[in-house]
Structures are given as C-alpha cells and as structure tokens.
Design an enzyme around this catalytic site. Structure first.
Site, short mmCIF file in Angstrom:
data_model
loop_
_atom_site.label_atom_id
_atom_site.label_comp_id
_atom_site.label_asym_id
_atom_site.label_seq_id
_atom_site.Cartn_x
_atom_site.Cartn_y
_atom_site.Cartn_z
N ASP A 167 0.92 -1.28 0.26
CA ASP A 167 0.03 0.26 -0.25
C ASP A 167 1.12 0.93 0.38
OD1 ASP A 167 -3.13 0.46 0.57
OD2 ASP A 167 -2.25 1.81 1.20
N ALA A 227 -10.36 -5.01 -9.69
CA ALA A 227 -9.79 -3.80 -9.41
C ALA A 227 -10.13 -2.94 -10.21
CB ALA A 227 -8.22 -2.92 -8.98
N ARG A 228 -9.75 -2.26 -11.42
CA ARG A 228 -9.70 -2.08 -12.80
C ARG A 228 -8.88 -2.26 -13.95
NH1 ARG A 228 -14.18 0.10 -10.62
NH2 ARG A 228 -14.92 1.64 -10.15
N GLU A 257 -14.99 -2.26 -21.43
CA GLU A 257 -15.73 -3.45 -21.09
C GLU A 257 -16.69 -2.79 -22.52
OE1 GLU A 257 -15.88 -2.57 -17.19
OE2 GLU A 257 -14.17 -3.76 -16.46
N HIS A 276 -17.20 -7.88 -15.09
CA HIS A 276 -17.37 -6.52 -14.40
C HIS A 276 -18.61 -6.82 -13.18
CE1 HIS A 276 -15.69 -1.72 -13.70
NE2 HIS A 276 -16.19 -3.44 -12.30
#
Length: 297
Positions: A167, A227-228, A257, A276
């Site tokens: 992180d 996540a993305r 997408e 997704h």
C-alpha cells in the site's frame, strides 16, 4: 438541499420519501448515461455513478455535494471537484464483501480445476484429476490494503495462508501478516503464489502492472484483478499467460468493457473471466442506502 438522484441506484418509494423527510428537494433522472437536458444550475447535490462522463460537471454551477454509488473515483473529474471545494463520498465498504468472496472463489476454481470437472460432468465422464492444489501454506500478495483489500485478506487468512499487503500508506492491519510500502512490491512479487489487485485507478497508475511485473512473478502464480482493468497492460497479461510466465488469472475487469470478442482471454483454460460482476451481492442495496443516508445526515 436540491438533490439530483439517478438510476444508478434503485430507490424504493419509501427511501425517496425518507430523503425528502430530511429536508431535501428530490429531482430524479433514470438514465445518467445520456446528457441531461434539464437546467441543473441550481442542483446542490447529486447521487450518481458515471453522471459526469455524459453531462459536464461545469453545468452544475451550485454543486457542493456528490455521493457516488461506486467505490472508485475514476469516473469523476477529481481535479475540478477539489478545486471547487465540492464534498465527495464514495461507496466505501458497500461492495467489499462480495468482491472478497469472488477473489477466493476464482482462485479455488483454478486450484481445484473446476473447468475440468464441469466439462466432464456435461459429458457424463467419470475421470479423476491428480493436479489439484491447496491454498493452505500459500503466500498471497494483495496490492491495495484498503477496505476491499482487508476483506480479501480476512478470507484468505482463514485458509491458513500468509497474507502480505502492499500500500502507498502502510499501516498495522489485523488481517495482514504485514503491510509493506509500494517500493517493496517487486520483491514481494517474486515470492507470492497469488497476486490480487484491489487498489483504485488513478491518473498515475494506469497500466502499471505490465510485462516487467509479470516477469517477476513465479511461473506457478495466479494473478487476480477485481480493481480496474486499466491498471493492467492487457496484452502483457495475455503474453504472460500464453507463455506460461504465470499459471493463471482471475479477471473481472478489463481495459475496455465489454471485453472485445477477438480477445484471446475468452478461450484460455487457465483464466476465470467474468463481466465486471464481482461486486454483486444481495446485501449491497441495504449497505448502499445506509451509506447514502448516513453521509447526507
């Protein structure tokens, strides 16, 4: 507050009435994916998802409050929002539990060869598979140790794994064995059996998971992205899978997408692919309306 709601959330009549009882004037627009033709210059607050992708935020000249129905901030113009002192909230914590469960499920599908057994069941074939793996004893690297990452860590710990968080702002977290700074990601990739992305997409980290990162990973490792999609260089991922640089992938998000039909990812036996969908859970509605009303209060 004059509050614009969109169809990004399915409100009941009772929920609308409750928001009115708090003193808000409610305007409702069903489809936020079309440019709003209404005069929105006096709208003070919005509850939305991708509204500003289709209607410029500059039209909302009185805007002072935004509540997103999504966990990410990547669909809103954060520079403008910060510059104009607009208060903004995301749907933190709403989708973390189903997403964490999805990550565990996807890895287990690969470890336990679910595709093999489903194909044999469909063909009425009785055939054992001697290559099943155990989660116990594996090392899991979760990139992004926030709310979603913590829920993922909590569940993988139950399988007797070592869970390492990465992180930008490392801190003590009871669900991780350690949370390390981003500067230690590369060394951790070389040790991890499972790598899971749960970090937000920003203007600075698009495509940061690329060939260089995949080359550091074990050839037995599993890559998970909940996540993305734009965090990953998708062609580099495809190359890593096709060359057996990594063992498999669990993918719920993609660079574009819907995923384009010619993509090689569709037909890979070592890929679990979903549209997704990992955030879906039957308790989302209750969690989200609580978040919406608590933030408004």
């Amino acid at each position: 507050m004059k509050l614009l709601l969109t169809g990004a959330f399915s409100y009941t009549d009772e929920q609308i009435e409750y928001l009115k009882s708090l003193g808000h004037e409610i305007i409702f627009v069903q489809d936020e994916r079309k440019s709003i033709e209404l005069d929105v210059s006096d709208i003070e607050g919005v509850i939305c998802n991708g509204l500003f992708l289709y209607t410029p935020i500059e039209k909302f000249t009185s805007l002072k409050y935004i509540q997103l129905t999504s966990a990410g901030f990547d669909r809103v113009p954060m520079d403008y929002i910060t510059e104009h002192g607009i208060e903004i909230h995301n749907a933190k914590g709403v989708y973390s539990i189903p997403m964490a469960e999805f990550a565990v499920c996807g890895v287990l599908e690969l470890y336990k060869q679910s595709k093999f057994f489903i194909a044999n069941q469909n063909a009425h074939m009785w055939e054992k598979h001697r290559g099943l793996l155990e989660l116990s004893g594996k090392r899991v690297c979760i990139v992004g140790a926030g709310n979603i990452g913590s829920e993922v860590a909590k569940r993988f710990k139950a399988f007797d794994t070592t869970v390492i968080g990465i992180d930008l702002y490392p801190n003590d977290n009871e669900y991780f064995d350690k949370v390390l700074p981003l500067s230690q990601l590369d060394s951790e990739l070389a040790l991890a059996d499972i790598v899971i992305l749960t970090l937000p997409l920003t203007k600075d980290n698009a495509g940061f998971f690329n060939k260089e990162k995949f080359d550091l990973m074990k050839n037995t490792s599993i890559f998970v992205n909940i996540a993305r999609g734009k965090l990953v260089n998708e062609q580099d991922l495809i190359n890593a899978l096709e060359s057996n640089r990594i063992s498999g992938a669990v993918l719920d998000v993609f660079e574009e997408e819907p995923l384009n039909q010619p993509s090689n990812l569709w037909d890979m036996d070592n890929v679990i692919l979903t549209p997704h969908n990992s955030f879906i859970g039957e308790k989302n509605q209750a969690r989200l309306i609580n978040t919406i009303t608590n933030n408004l209060l």
